[in-house]
Design an enzyme around this catalytic site. Sequence first.
Site, PDB file in Angstrom:
ATOM      1  CG  HIS A 222      -2.079   0.924   1.108  1.00 33.49           C
ATOM      2  ND1 HIS A 222      -1.954   2.303   1.123  1.00 33.49           N
ATOM      3  CD2 HIS A 222      -3.410   0.677   0.954  1.00 33.49           C
ATOM      4  CE1 HIS A 222      -3.149   2.846   0.986  1.00 33.49           C
ATOM      5  NE2 HIS A 222      -4.049   1.884   0.881  1.00 33.49           N
TER       6      HIS A 222
ATOM      7  N   GLY B 261       4.866  22.346   9.998  1.00 32.39           N
ATOM      8  CA  GLY B 261       6.201  21.770   9.986  1.00 32.39           C
ATOM      9  C   GLY B 261       6.963  22.084   8.722  1.00 32.39           C
ATOM     10  CG  ASP B 262      10.207  24.219   9.018  1.00 35.06           C
ATOM     11  OD1 ASP B 262      10.535  23.306   9.799  1.00 35.06           O
ATOM     12  OD2 ASP B 262      10.394  25.424   9.259  1.00 35.06           O
TER      13      ASP B 262
ATOM     14  N   GLY C 250       8.296  10.000   9.001  1.00 33.08           N
ATOM     15  CA  GLY C 250       7.759  10.472   7.738  1.00 33.08           C
ATOM     16  C   GLY C 250       6.800  11.636   7.895  1.00 33.08           C
TER      17      GLY C 250
END
Length: 297
Positions: A82, A163-164, A171
């Site tokens: 998947h 977030g950056d 992940g």
Amino acid sequence: MKKLIECVPNFSEGRDTNKIEKIVDNFRGKKDLKLLDYQWDEDHNRSVVTVVGEPNALKEAVINAVGTAQELIDMTSHEGQHPRMGATDVIPFIPVKNTTVEECIELSKEVGKELWEKYQIPVFLYEKSASAAHRKNLSKIRKGQYEGMEEKIQEEKWRPDFGDTFNKKSGVTAVGARSPLVAFNVNLDTDNIDIANKISKQVRHISGGFRYCKAMGVELKDRGIVQVSMNMTDYTKTALYQTFEAIKMEAKRWGVNVVGSEIVGLVPMMALVNTAEYYLGIEDFQPEQILESHLME
């Protein structure tokens, strides 16, 4: 009156049952929260949890479950059939009772913000929570999967909503509000993945197929067969029987047969009723004729 929201978080672990149980423990025995179902698949290497509860209780449990998944799942060594981009791959919120889509959107934003602040996991908002049109479709966000995500989020177009910095172990996670979805898979009596991919292309919307169908071919190596794995994003407009019959027809072109199907997670009752009406040729059927609908009142 109680507000109830459903959540169906997907975690990238379908082989180690001890890890799965530890993640699911976050949803057990909680006030104002009910664990409805959880399933896992070794080939997909993925587990799907279905839980319903009041917004605050649901928010707390989901955030804690993501924390457990972060501890137990290392995406640098993850593999499965998947598509995935994170240890907690996707967190959808669905309005159930006395709630609106707008409330689910707000909840998704609160959860996304906290996942970054608490765990440093970058988050994309998707579906009805999406911050831009090109981010609505989960498959477009997930394209490139975990392996390509570190580079992808550096592009201006694909900067996360929260977030950056890429989280190498965990992940990226997608969080959003959406309508009820049915995960519906159809199995074929062949081990040729090319055939499953070709049939998937015929039924999925992005390739010219059914409007509310997403599909891909998947190998079930332990059974020596392949399947057409689908997400039916609006069963009221594209019924399960429509894709099932189309797959049967396309399978004949390649000299293979449908040998079964499966529902992953929970399914709205009317999705199955619609299919029963079609195959049985029931005329003028009303939902009030279902015995269980009266028992639940």
